[in-house]
Design a protein around this motif. Structure first.
Motif, PDB file in Angstrom:
ATOM      1  N   MET A   1       0.848  -1.157   0.000  1.00 53.98           N
ATOM      2  CA  MET A   1       0.000   0.000   0.000  1.00 53.98           C
ATOM      3  C   MET A   1       0.901   1.229   0.000  1.00 53.98           C
ATOM      4  SD  MET A   1      -3.214   1.174   2.384  1.00 53.98           S
ATOM      5  CE  MET A   1      -2.684   0.401   3.841  1.00 53.98           C
ATOM      6  N   GLN A   2       0.446   2.272  -0.670  1.00 52.47           N
ATOM      7  CA  GLN A   2       1.225   3.505  -0.697  1.00 52.47           C
ATOM      8  C   GLN A   2       0.405   4.667  -0.157  1.00 52.47           C
ATOM      9  OE1 GLN A   2       2.203   5.137  -4.520  1.00 52.47           O
ATOM     10  NE2 GLN A   2       0.482   4.119  -5.483  1.00 52.47           N
ATOM     11  N   PHE A   3       1.119   5.657   0.341  1.00 55.48           N
ATOM     12  CA  PHE A   3       0.509   6.856   0.888  1.00 55.48           C
ATOM     13  C   PHE A   3       1.223   8.036   0.261  1.00 55.48           C
ATOM     14  CE2 PHE A   3       0.492  10.204   4.147  1.00 55.48           C
ATOM     15  CZ  PHE A   3      -0.871  10.362   4.315  1.00 55.48           C
ATOM     16  N   ILE A   4       0.478   8.986  -0.270  1.00 53.26           N
ATOM     17  CA  ILE A   4       1.071  10.175  -0.890  1.00 53.26           C
ATOM     18  C   ILE A   4       0.654  11.389  -0.092  1.00 53.26           C
ATOM     19  CG2 ILE A   4       1.248  11.571  -2.985  1.00 53.26           C
ATOM     20  CD1 ILE A   4       0.369   9.051  -4.545  1.00 53.26           C
ATOM     21  N   GLY A   5       1.647  12.130   0.382  1.00 52.61           N
ATOM     22  CA  GLY A   5       1.390  13.349   1.132  1.00 52.61           C
ATOM     23  C   GLY A   5       2.092  14.523   0.490  1.00 52.61           C
ATOM     24  N   GLU A   6       1.763  15.701   0.949  1.00 57.23           N
ATOM     25  CA  GLU A   6       2.340  16.915   0.368  1.00 57.23           C
ATOM     26  C   GLU A   6       3.782  17.167   0.794  1.00 57.23           C
ATOM     27  OE1 GLU A   6      -0.045  20.536   0.332  1.00 57.23           O
ATOM     28  OE2 GLU A   6      -1.701  19.314   1.092  1.00 57.23           O
ATOM     29  N   TYR A   7       4.159  16.743   1.977  1.00 56.17           N
ATOM     30  CA  TYR A   7       5.437  17.140   2.546  1.00 56.17           C
ATOM     31  C   TYR A   7       6.408  15.969   2.686  1.00 56.17           C
ATOM     32  CZ  TYR A   7       2.298  20.919   3.754  1.00 56.17           C
ATOM     33  OH  TYR A   7       1.370  21.912   3.678  1.00 56.17           O
ATOM     34  N   VAL A   8       7.690  16.281   2.550  1.00 59.62           N
ATOM     35  CA  VAL A   8       8.724  15.260   2.737  1.00 59.62           C
ATOM     36  C   VAL A   8       8.703  14.777   4.179  1.00 59.62           C
ATOM     37  CG1 VAL A   8      11.201  14.804   2.692  1.00 59.62           C
ATOM     38  CG2 VAL A   8      10.181  16.246   0.927  1.00 59.62           C
ATOM     39  N   ASN A   9       8.663  15.716   5.112  1.00 65.96           N
ATOM     40  CA  ASN A   9       8.653  15.385   6.536  1.00 65.96           C
ATOM     41  C   ASN A   9       7.378  15.913   7.175  1.00 65.96           C
ATOM     42  OD1 ASN A   9      11.301  14.166   6.688  1.00 65.96           O
ATOM     43  ND2 ASN A   9      12.070  16.218   6.278  1.00 65.96           N
ATOM     44  N   ASN A  27       6.099  11.744  -1.296  1.00 66.45           N
ATOM     45  CA  ASN A  27       5.644  13.123  -1.160  1.00 66.45           C
ATOM     46  C   ASN A  27       5.518  13.732  -2.551  1.00 66.45           C
ATOM     47  OD1 ASN A  27       8.688  13.216  -1.028  1.00 66.45           O
ATOM     48  ND2 ASN A  27       8.222  15.379  -1.276  1.00 66.45           N
ATOM     49  N   GLN A  28       4.503  14.538  -2.708  1.00 64.77           N
ATOM     50  CA  GLN A  28       4.199  15.200  -3.973  1.00 64.77           C
ATOM     51  C   GLN A  28       3.516  16.503  -3.597  1.00 64.77           C
ATOM     52  OE1 GLN A  28       2.253  16.406  -6.348  1.00 64.77           O
ATOM     53  NE2 GLN A  28       3.571  15.876  -8.019  1.00 64.77           N
ATOM     54  N   SER A  29       3.880  17.611  -4.229  1.00 61.62           N
ATOM     55  CA  SER A  29       3.424  18.931  -3.792  1.00 61.62           C
ATOM     56  C   SER A  29       1.908  19.061  -3.663  1.00 61.62           C
ATOM     57  CB  SER A  29       3.959  20.019  -4.720  1.00 61.62           C
ATOM     58  OG  SER A  29       3.466  19.826  -6.038  1.00 61.62           O
ATOM     59  N   ASN A  30       1.139  18.373  -4.492  1.00 64.91           N
ATOM     60  CA  ASN A  30      -0.312  18.458  -4.343  1.00 64.91           C
ATOM     61  C   ASN A  30      -0.930  17.132  -3.887  1.00 64.91           C
ATOM     62  OD1 ASN A  30      -0.135  16.946  -6.640  1.00 64.91           O
ATOM     63  ND2 ASN A  30      -1.017  18.465  -8.002  1.00 64.91           N
ATOM     64  N   ALA A  31      -0.077  16.175  -3.496  1.00 65.89           N
ATOM     65  CA  ALA A  31      -0.493  14.865  -2.961  1.00 65.89           C
ATOM     66  C   ALA A  31      -1.326  14.066  -3.959  1.00 65.89           C
ATOM     67  CB  ALA A  31      -1.235  15.036  -1.636  1.00 65.89           C
ATOM     68  N   TRP A  32      -1.079  14.239  -5.237  1.00 68.28           N
ATOM     69  CA  TRP A  32      -1.774  13.466  -6.265  1.00 68.28           C
ATOM     70  C   TRP A  32      -0.906  12.319  -6.736  1.00 68.28           C
ATOM     71  CZ3 TRP A  32      -4.624  16.884 -10.370  1.00 68.28           C
ATOM     72  CH2 TRP A  32      -5.563  17.683  -9.735  1.00 68.28           C
ATOM     73  N   GLN A  33      -1.553  11.306  -7.247  1.00 67.80           N
ATOM     74  CA  GLN A  33      -0.849  10.181  -7.863  1.00 67.80           C
ATOM     75  C   GLN A  33      -0.423  10.590  -9.278  1.00 67.80           C
ATOM     76  OE1 GLN A  33       0.878   7.347  -7.823  1.00 67.80           O
ATOM     77  NE2 GLN A  33      -0.745   5.950  -7.283  1.00 67.80           N
ATOM     78  N   TYR A  34       0.824  10.402  -9.614  1.00 68.21           N
ATOM     79  CA  TYR A  34       1.316  10.646 -10.969  1.00 68.21           C
ATOM     80  C   TYR A  34       1.937   9.364 -11.490  1.00 68.21           C
ATOM     81  CZ  TYR A  34       0.622  15.694 -10.728  1.00 68.21           C
ATOM     82  OH  TYR A  34       0.070  16.938 -10.641  1.00 68.21           O
ATOM     83  N   SER A  35       2.090   9.276 -12.794  1.00 73.29           N
ATOM     84  CA  SER A  35       2.575   8.035 -13.396  1.00 73.29           C
ATOM     85  C   SER A  35       3.963   7.651 -12.896  1.00 73.29           C
ATOM     86  CB  SER A  35       2.549   8.128 -14.917  1.00 73.29           C
ATOM     87  OG  SER A  35       3.380   9.161 -15.370  1.00 73.29           O
ATOM     88  N   ASP A  36       4.850   8.612 -12.656  1.00 75.65           N
ATOM     89  CA  ASP A  36       6.194   8.253 -12.180  1.00 75.65           C
ATOM     90  C   ASP A  36       6.141   7.630 -10.784  1.00 75.65           C
ATOM     91  OD1 ASP A  36       5.480  10.767 -11.150  1.00 75.65           O
ATOM     92  OD2 ASP A  36       7.558  11.422 -10.999  1.00 75.65           O
ATOM     93  N   ILE A  37       5.240   8.103  -9.927  1.00 75.48           N
ATOM     94  CA  ILE A  37       5.078   7.521  -8.599  1.00 75.48           C
ATOM     95  C   ILE A  37       4.505   6.112  -8.717  1.00 75.48           C
ATOM     96  CG2 ILE A  37       3.779   7.671  -6.425  1.00 75.48           C
ATOM     97  CD1 ILE A  37       3.995  10.709  -6.647  1.00 75.48           C
ATOM     98  N   PHE A  38       3.504   5.951  -9.583  1.00 78.15           N
ATOM     99  CA  PHE A  38       2.889   4.635  -9.751  1.00 78.15           C
ATOM    100  C   PHE A  38       3.881   3.640 -10.334  1.00 78.15           C
ATOM    101  CE2 PHE A  38       0.160   1.453 -11.789  1.00 78.15           C
ATOM    102  CZ  PHE A  38      -0.601   1.077 -10.694  1.00 78.15           C
TER     103      PHE A  38
END
Length: 90
Positions: A1-9, A27-38
């Motif tokens: 399972m993965q979790f995407i948040g806005e902040y590194v820490n 971490n992703q600035s808008n906490a959205w799933q993008y293809s590179d993360i997937f």
């Protein structure tokens, strides 16, 4: 399972070793799933997990990860393991 948040820490993880969490944190600035993360999750977490599980069970079968056709899920050519036995299908 993965979790995407806005902040590194994240503040909630202040004194927590993220490597020991039962989820993979990105971490992703808008906490959205993008293809590179997937793609990273698929190749670096899902595929190794499935290979370990198959080895423990003593089976050699093909595995398909069924996903919806969300644009963040990349294209199917990028979601194929190096051995060719594990792939994603929309």
């Amino acid at each position: 399972m993965q979790f995407i948040g806005e902040y590194v820490n994240r503040r909630a993880f202040k004194d927590v070793n993220k490597a020991l969490l039962p989820v993979i944190y990105y971490n992703q600035s808008n906490a959205w799933q993008y293809s590179d993360i997937f793609e990273d999750w698929f190749h670096n977490h899902f595929v190794p997990f499935v290979k370990r599980k198959m080895r423990l069970l003593g089976v050699e079968q093909k595995v398909i990860l069924f996903t919806d056709n969300c644009a963040a899920h990349s294209n199917m050519q990028n979601l194929l393991s190096s051995c060719g036995n594990i792939k994603a299908h929309f």
